[in-house]
Design an enzyme around this catalytic site. Structure first.
Site, PDB file in Angstrom:
ATOM      1  N   GLY A   1      28.970 127.278  37.176  1.00  0.00           N
ATOM      2  CA  GLY A   1      28.288 128.384  37.963  1.00  0.00           C
ATOM      3  C   GLY A   1      27.890 128.090  39.339  1.00  0.00           C
ATOM      4  N   GLY A   2      26.643 127.645  39.522  1.00  0.00           N
ATOM      5  CA  GLY A   2      26.104 127.399  40.647  1.00  0.00           C
ATOM      6  C   GLY A   2      27.083 126.634  41.920  1.00  0.00           C
TER       7      GLY A   2
ATOM      8  N   GLU B   1      28.986 125.328  26.569  1.00  0.00           N
ATOM      9  CA  GLU B   1      28.072 125.339  27.167  1.00  0.00           C
ATOM     10  C   GLU B   1      26.369 125.407  26.751  1.00  0.00           C
ATOM     11  OE1 GLU B   1      29.781 127.534  31.211  1.00  0.00           O
ATOM     12  OE2 GLU B   1      28.709 129.029  29.927  1.00  0.00           O
TER      13      GLU B   1
ATOM     14  N   ASN C   1      32.487 130.517  37.303  1.00  0.00           N
ATOM     15  CA  ASN C   1      31.848 131.954  36.858  1.00  0.00           C
ATOM     16  C   ASN C   1      30.801 132.019  37.953  1.00  0.00           C
ATOM     17  OD1 ASN C   1      30.346 133.824  35.624  1.00  0.00           O
ATOM     18  ND2 ASN C   1      29.578 132.509  34.179  1.00  0.00           N
ATOM     19  N   TRP C   2      31.214 133.164  38.571  1.00  0.00           N
ATOM     20  CA  TRP C   2      30.124 133.529  39.837  1.00  0.00           C
ATOM     21  C   TRP C   2      29.089 134.289  39.379  1.00  0.00           C
ATOM     22  CZ3 TRP C   2      33.976 135.353  44.145  1.00  0.00           C
ATOM     23  CH2 TRP C   2      34.690 134.244  44.654  1.00  0.00           C
ATOM     24  N   LYS C   3      29.030 134.851  38.134  1.00  0.00           N
ATOM     25  CA  LYS C   3      27.898 135.782  37.648  1.00  0.00           C
ATOM     26  C   LYS C   3      27.852 136.792  38.312  1.00  0.00           C
ATOM     27  CE  LYS C   3      26.139 131.389  35.299  1.00  0.00           C
ATOM     28  NZ  LYS C   3      25.266 130.590  34.632  1.00  0.00           N
TER      29      LYS C   3
ATOM     30  N   SER D   1      25.227 123.044  34.765  1.00  0.00           N
ATOM     31  CA  SER D   1      25.051 122.177  35.816  1.00  0.00           C
ATOM     32  C   SER D   1      26.128 121.191  36.038  1.00  0.00           C
ATOM     33  CB  SER D   1      23.625 121.695  35.600  1.00  0.00           C
ATOM     34  OG  SER D   1      22.475 122.494  35.126  1.00  0.00           O
TER      35      SER D   1
ATOM     36  N   GLU E   1      24.622 134.216  28.496  1.00  0.00           N
ATOM     37  CA  GLU E   1      23.914 135.346  29.217  1.00  0.00           C
ATOM     38  C   GLU E   1      24.265 136.636  28.719  1.00  0.00           C
ATOM     39  OE1 GLU E   1      24.784 133.793  33.227  1.00  0.00           O
ATOM     40  OE2 GLU E   1      23.493 132.285  32.720  1.00  0.00           O
TER      41      GLU E   1
ATOM     42  N   GLY F   1      22.165 126.427  34.727  1.00  0.00           N
ATOM     43  CA  GLY F   1      21.479 126.826  35.806  1.00  0.00           C
ATOM     44  C   GLY F   1      19.995 125.997  35.766  1.00  0.00           C
TER      45      GLY F   1
ATOM     46  N   HIS G   1      29.684 134.576  26.929  1.00  0.00           N
ATOM     47  CA  HIS G   1      28.821 133.598  27.727  1.00  0.00           C
ATOM     48  C   HIS G   1      27.325 133.788  27.271  1.00  0.00           C
ATOM     49  CE1 HIS G   1      26.331 131.971  31.052  1.00  0.00           C
ATOM     50  NE2 HIS G   1      27.634 131.497  31.413  1.00  0.00           N
TER      51      HIS G   1
END
Ligand code: 13P
Length: 261
Positions: free
Chosen positions: A242-243, A175, A17-19, A221, A105, A181, A103
């Protein structure tokens, strides 16, 4: 034995998930280097979920591979006067196979409710786009012992109008919001406990067979140093990353850490 057969029947999903990272040019560069090192593997399917404006670059660069592309969100109608929205049909015809829905966010910054997420899940499914439905508690909810209540409510909202056939096409991502993050990962035991709860909820709503086949990814993470032990848990069927998915090397390393069963 039976348990093992069921476990191995669930091919893992390693999804990035590149956001709001990577424009079209950066996406092409990433996907071309991914393509160069990627080898198809029966243990897992890889998925990249770039921002809307980078989807066609990803689809183009990954054409002919079995790496899938997904959206990070979609609207709740097929078309119409909804300035700024992108419909699930548009994702599908742009080459997406999956769409991330619910998600945290989106819930937090865009006020998405369980009911709205349920509507999006239903519409995406009706068009043939496969939802990756995110569930997860916040830190205060965990500390108050409400993890199962929160995750259960989100589950019920997301799958409110879904029948068994639809559910079987979905992927779930657990999640925990406090792990996203932050560098704080749920321990494999903590994650496994909630994954087991979600599988149990799936069984009571859709039956044992659907519950044994639904893929439940972990997100929060996840990185090459912890993915191996997380992915080794019986009910963890992959990662929504993510990251660490923004770098080809770590993304591929996470996939390679999937256990051989
Ligand atoms: P991080 O891997 O950066 O914690 O993000 C997880 C996530 O939100 C994936 O959807």
């Amino acid at each position: 034995m039976e348990d093992q057969r069921r476990m191995s029947a669930r091919r893992k999903i390693i999804a990035g998930n590149w956001k709001m990272f990577k424009d079209a040019r950066e996406t092409s560069i990433f996907c071309e280097s991914l393509r160069a090192v990627y080898k198809p593997d029966p243990r897992f399917e890889m998925v990249v979920c770039p921002p809307f404006t980078s989807i066609s670059a990803a689809v183009y660069a990954l054409a002919g591979t079995d790496i899938a592309v997904g959206g990070q969100n979609c609207g709740w109608e097929t078309e119409g006067a909804f300035t700024g929205e992108v419909s699930p049909r548009m994702l599908l015809t742009s080459g997406c196979k999956y769409v991330i829905l619910g998600h945290s966010e989106r819930r937090q910054y865009f006020s998405e409710s369980d009911q709205l997420i349920g509507k999006k899940v239903q519409l995406a499914l009706s068009l043939g786009l496969l939802p990756i439905v995110c569930l997860g508690e916040k830190i205060d909810e965990r500390e108050a012992g409400k993890t199962e209540e929160v995750v259960g409510r989100q589950f019920d909202g997301a799958f409110h109008s879904v029948d068994r056939t639809g559910f079987d096409k979905c992927v779930i991502a657990y999640e925990p919001v406090w792990a996203i993050g932050t560098g704080k990962t749920a321990t494999p035991e903590m994650a496994e406990e909630v994954h087991r709860f979600i599988r149990g909820r799936s069984a009571s709503r859709f039956g044992a067979e659907s519950a044994s086949e639904i893929r439940i990814l972990y997100g929060g993470s996840m990185k090459p140093t912890n993915s191996g032990e997380l992915l080794a848990e019986a009910d963890i069927d992959g990662g929504l990353i993510g990251g660490a998915s923004l770098d080809v090397g770590s993304f591929v390393e996470i996939a390679a850490s999937a256990p051989r069963r």
